[in-house]
Design an enzyme around this catalytic site. Structure first.
Site, PDB file in Angstrom:
ATOM      1  CB  CYS A  51      20.197 -45.487  -8.633  1.00  0.00           C
ATOM      2  SG  CYS A  51      19.096 -46.846  -8.208  1.00  0.00           S
ATOM      3  CB  CYS A  58      14.613 -41.328  -9.959  1.00  0.00           C
ATOM      4  SG  CYS A  58      15.829 -41.175  -8.638  1.00  0.00           S
ATOM      5  CB  CYS A 126      12.628 -43.917   8.363  1.00  0.00           C
ATOM      6  SG  CYS A 126      11.850 -44.447   6.825  1.00  0.00           S
ATOM      7  NE  ARG A 258       6.708 -38.282   6.001  1.00  0.00           N
ATOM      8  CZ  ARG A 258       7.311 -39.418   6.326  1.00  0.00           C
ATOM      9  NH1 ARG A 258       7.930 -40.108   5.420  1.00  0.00           N
ATOM     10  NH2 ARG A 258       7.297 -39.841   7.557  1.00  0.00           N
TER      11      ARG A 258
HETATM   12  S1  SF4 Z   1      13.857 -43.945  -7.259  1.00  0.00           S
HETATM   13 FE1  SF4 Z   1      15.908 -43.361  -8.004  1.00  0.00          FE
HETATM   14  S2  SF4 Z   1      17.271 -44.010  -6.369  1.00  0.00           S
HETATM   15 FE2  SF4 Z   1      15.341 -45.078  -6.023  1.00  0.00          FE
HETATM   16  S3  SF4 Z   1      15.547 -47.020  -7.096  1.00  0.00           S
HETATM   17 FE3  SF4 Z   1      14.611 -45.607  -8.570  1.00  0.00          FE
HETATM   18  S4  SF4 Z   1      16.337 -44.742  -9.711  1.00  0.00           S
HETATM   19 FE4  SF4 Z   1      17.174 -45.666  -7.863  1.00  0.00          FE
END
Ligand code: SF4
Length: 344
Positions: A51, A58, A126, A258
């Site tokens: 990403c 993340c 979802c 949740r």
């Molecule tokens: S949480 Fe992870 S997958 Fe979602 S936008 Fe941020 S870096 Fe990307």
């Protein structure tokens, strides 16, 4: 009329003695939901890793070396297979997540087919795909997508310490487009990012003061993943986490709260207290995007111990009907069953 929350009010809730807060949250919860019912969703990662965003918690961000194996977009047959399994295991909602900044135009027909196919199984659908433009929001809604997940993550003030590649306003704009397209909103945040209590309060103020309160509010506890900038963050005291759930329940009485990421690290007693504080939805299944989630069997055992029914608690009421139901419930002050939490 919809209440507008102030930061001071919410900080006061956070400052209540623990049992008083829990008691108040339970009362609100019982006015609106059957406390023995927990809604269950299953989350499948349909595109993993690489990403371009920099969310510091993340493992899917391409900026951090977490050893996560990137995977291409799953083919539809595999998604349907996973959805069938989730349904068999008792899930009522199937969430599909892709690690994107935003969906690409060329992916849209594929995503629309995915929504249609999963919905045809009798599951609620979802998706969480990042930022949406208006057209994409309408395309997904037309395909039958019930919910769109887009978390605010934390307070506007603390946000830039965690994410710099998209703004808080980008997130609010996406939520707005989801609403305009007529979909339900799933939006929440994370506890344990290094935020202060006032940031937790400010996040909940943002959510509760949206023009329409999200129907689903995931409250996550940070999963500290090696290789991410937050891997050495201080542990969250579970009582502080439970407090956050309780305050969310009081502020957003009609929403499904949740208990989301981080459940794996909670013992049965902590989870039970979260349910007592008003959490009434969980992710069910062995993978929560890329992090572990308690095995389904463990959930079954806990649910049996707590006499929790495994059936959907979804309400078919419209928002207006929900508001009227709450007002009616609040009118029943001083009856044996109900207590007017709103006047506290
Ligand atoms: S949480 Fe992870 S997958 Fe979602 S936008 Fe941020 S870096 Fe990307």
């Amino acid at each position: 009329m919809k209440k507008t929350w102030t930061l001071n009010e919410v900080e006061s809730l956070f400052g209540l003695p623990f049992f008083q807060l829990l008691f108040q949250a339970q009362k609100v919860h019982r006015l609106n939901f059957d406390p023995q019912q927990i809604q269950m969703s299953t989350l499948l990662s349909i595109k993993t890793g690489k990403c371009p965003e920099d969310c510091k918690y993340c493992p899917q961000s391409s900026r951090y070396k977490t050893g996560l194996k990137a995977e291409r977009l799953l083919d539809i047959q595999n998604v349907i297979k996973a959805a069938k399994l989730a349904k068999k295991a008792g899930a009522t909602r199937f969430c599909m997540g892709a690690a994107w900044k935003n969906p690409n135009k060329r992916d849209m027909p594929y995503l629309e087919t995915m929504v249609k196919e999963v919905k045809a199984l009798g599951l609620e659908t979802c998706m969480t795909l990042g930022i949406l433009d208006k057209q994409q929001a309408f395309q997904l809604a037309d395909a039958g997508l019930d919910y769109y997940n887009h978390n605010l993550d934390t307070s506007p003030e603390f946000y830039e310490s965690i994410i710099t590649t998209r703004t808080y306003q980008d997130r609010l704009d996406t939520i707005d487009k989801v609403r305009q397209a007529g979909m339900k909103v799933c939006s929440g945040g994370i506890v344990g990012l290094g935020e202060k209590v006032t940031d937790r309060a400010a996040l909940l103020v943002q959510l509760a003061n949206l023009p329409q309160v999200p129907e689903s509010i995931p409250i996550n506890m940070l999963i500290k993943i090696k290789g991410t900038p937050l891997e050495n963050n201080e542990d969250v005291d579970h009582f502080d986490f439970i407090r956050t759930i309780a305050v969310a329940r009081i502020m957003m009485p009609m929403s499904f709260i949740r208990l989301s990421a981080g459940r794996e690290d909670m013992n049965e007693q902590t989870q039970a207290m979260c349910f007592m504080a008003g959490a009434n939805s969980i992710f069910y299944g062995c993978k929560l995007l890329t992090a572990n989630n308690p095995a389904q069997e463990k959930d079954q055992i806990l649910f049996n111990k707590l006499n929790i029914n495994q059936k959907s608690t979804e309400t078919n009421l419209t928002t207006q009907e929900q508001v009227e139901t709450l007002e009616q419930a609040i009118m029943q002050i001083d009856t044996k069953q109900f207590y007017n939490a709103a006047i506290l």
